[in-house]
Design a protein around this motif. Structure first.
Motif, PDB file in Angstrom:
ATOM      1  N   ARG A 193       0.828  -1.202   0.000  1.00  0.00           N
ATOM      2  CA  ARG A 193       0.000   0.000   0.000  1.00  0.00           C
ATOM      3  C   ARG A 193       0.867   1.258   0.000  1.00  0.00           C
ATOM      4  NH1 ARG A 193      -5.300  -1.165   1.756  1.00  0.00           N
ATOM      5  NH2 ARG A 193      -5.584  -3.349   2.374  1.00  0.00           N
TER       6      ARG A 193
ATOM      7  N   ALA B 109       2.344   1.818  -3.420  1.00  0.00           N
ATOM      8  CA  ALA B 109       1.349   2.336  -4.362  1.00  0.00           C
ATOM      9  C   ALA B 109       1.116   3.829  -4.147  1.00  0.00           C
ATOM     10  CB  ALA B 109       0.041   1.560  -4.215  1.00  0.00           C
TER      11      ALA B 109
ATOM     12  N   VAL C 145      -0.408   5.371  -7.455  1.00  0.00           N
ATOM     13  CA  VAL C 145      -1.333   4.371  -7.983  1.00  0.00           C
ATOM     14  C   VAL C 145      -2.425   4.113  -6.963  1.00  0.00           C
ATOM     15  CG1 VAL C 145      -1.580   1.965  -8.718  1.00  0.00           C
ATOM     16  CG2 VAL C 145       0.406   3.278  -9.429  1.00  0.00           C
TER      17      VAL C 145
ATOM     18  N   ILE D   9      -4.592   1.883  -5.102  1.00  0.00           N
ATOM     19  CA  ILE D   9      -4.510   0.457  -4.804  1.00  0.00           C
ATOM     20  C   ILE D   9      -5.835  -0.248  -5.070  1.00  0.00           C
ATOM     21  CG2 ILE D   9      -5.166   0.705  -2.382  1.00  0.00           C
ATOM     22  CD1 ILE D   9      -2.407  -1.629  -3.754  1.00  0.00           C
TER      23      ILE D   9
ATOM     24  N   VAL E  41      -6.071  -1.711  -8.660  1.00  0.00           N
ATOM     25  CA  VAL E  41      -5.078  -2.710  -9.071  1.00  0.00           C
ATOM     26  C   VAL E  41      -5.687  -4.100  -8.961  1.00  0.00           C
ATOM     27  CG1 VAL E  41      -2.780  -3.659  -8.631  1.00  0.00           C
ATOM     28  CG2 VAL E  41      -3.207  -1.210  -8.319  1.00  0.00           C
TER      29      VAL E  41
ATOM     30  N   VAL F 210       1.332  -3.769  -8.642  1.00  0.00           N
ATOM     31  CA  VAL F 210       1.295  -2.306  -8.616  1.00  0.00           C
ATOM     32  C   VAL F 210       2.177  -1.732  -9.730  1.00  0.00           C
ATOM     33  CG1 VAL F 210       1.788  -0.257  -7.232  1.00  0.00           C
ATOM     34  CG2 VAL F 210       0.812  -2.283  -6.142  1.00  0.00           C
TER      35      VAL F 210
END
Length: 312
Positions: free
Chosen positions: A164, A167, A172, A174, A177, A191
């Protein structure tokens, strides 16, 4: 009746060409394999021969015209001693004779099959009756939505704290994903793949940038314009693509090739007897090919759509 001669296949991946010259005139009597047109493609300029002899009745193309493969180019009237015309008529008559019986057979088949299409009302009842019963099954897909945690801040995602944090650091989400681990658990590689899938969208548009317009050259004097030839157009297109996709880097260096030249002269006669020619260029190609195996990055290509480096 005149026969239309069509533009034959000009080569692999060549679908059209420009008419540079018409080599015959209406009323000319030509022989078999006599050139009738000069066509220019993206690869070369070639002469198109006539597949048969006869008299040119009408020319169906003109110079400067772009025509496709299979398009008619001239109308040819065969000579009195030609035997091709009767053969075509007999072939057409034979084709018509052979096609007529199947037509009747097909008509009978249609008549026999048509009554079988009548029992459609029962299908409608079958569809209408289960409708209320099948309305319930669409409900099960609901559990596919990730359940919310007790704090209600967002969906519950199967990922370790380190994943986490990684990410968040690279920007990104999470929750977007897709995990490939057990029970959909998200790993760092998942990720990274999600981050790579977003990158190609921006740089991919670079090669499509419009080219700047030309200035008005008539301000400095008289100019003359002429349209591109097919070869010139293909050359310009490929050079523009190469300039925008291949790094323009030149490396200059010096090398003592005294011993290399002695070896080349020593084996030149042997290579000539084998049907080849041993030149410095041939040797350099071998050297470069061997070097690229050791340093593959110099021969790599960038796939901007997939965000990958292709090693060859």
């Amino acid at each position: 009746m005149p026969t239309e001669l069509k533009l034959p296949n000009l080569g692999e991946n060549i679908h059209s060409g420009n008419v540079v010259r018409v080599l015959v005139a209406e009323g000319d009597v030509i022989t078999e394999q006599q050139p009738i047109l000069e066509i220019e493609t993206d690869k070369a300029a070639i002469e198109v021969p006539s597949p048969q002899a006869g008299k040119v009745v009408k020319i169906l193309v003109k110079e400067g015209q772009t025509i496709d493969v299979g398009a008619p180019v001239i109308a040819l009237e065969e000579r009195a001693d030609g035997k091709a015309a009767p053969a075509q008529k007999s072939a057409a008559a034979a084709g018509a004779g052979t096609q007529s019986p199947p037509a009747k057979g097909e008509a009978r088949a249609v008549v026999k099959e048509s009554p079988r299409k009548e029992p459609e009302p029962p299908k409608k009842k079958a569809v209408e009756e289960p409708t209320p019963e099948r309305a319930a099954p669409p409900a099960p897909p609901a559990p596919s939505v990730p359940p919310l945690p007790e704090d209600g801040k967002g969906p519950l995602v199967a990922a370790a704290p380190s994943v986490r944090r990684f990410a968040r650091e690279i920007g990104v989400d999470i929750a977007q994903v897709k995990g490939t681990g057990p029970s959909g658990r998200i790993s760092i590689d998942d990720v990274k793949n999600a981050a790579r899938s977003r990158v190609p969208a921006q740089p991919a548009a670079a090669p499509s940038m419009p080219s700047p317009g030309l200035p008005d050259f008539t301000r400095w004097g008289e100019v003359h314009r002429e349209p591109f030839t097919s070869i010139r157009r293909a050359t310009a297109r490929q050079m523009a693509a190469a300039w925008s996709t291949i790094p323009q880097v030149t490396q200059f260096d010096k090398a003592d090739i005294t011993e290399l030249e002695e070896m080349r002269q020593r084996y030149a006669e042997k290579a000539q007897k084998a049907g080849g020619k041993l030149t410095v260029t041939a040797i350099l190609v071998k050297v470069v090919a061997s070097a690229l195996r050791v340093f593959p990055k110099f021969n790599a290509s960038l796939d901007m759509e997939k965000g990958e480096i292709v090693y060859k």
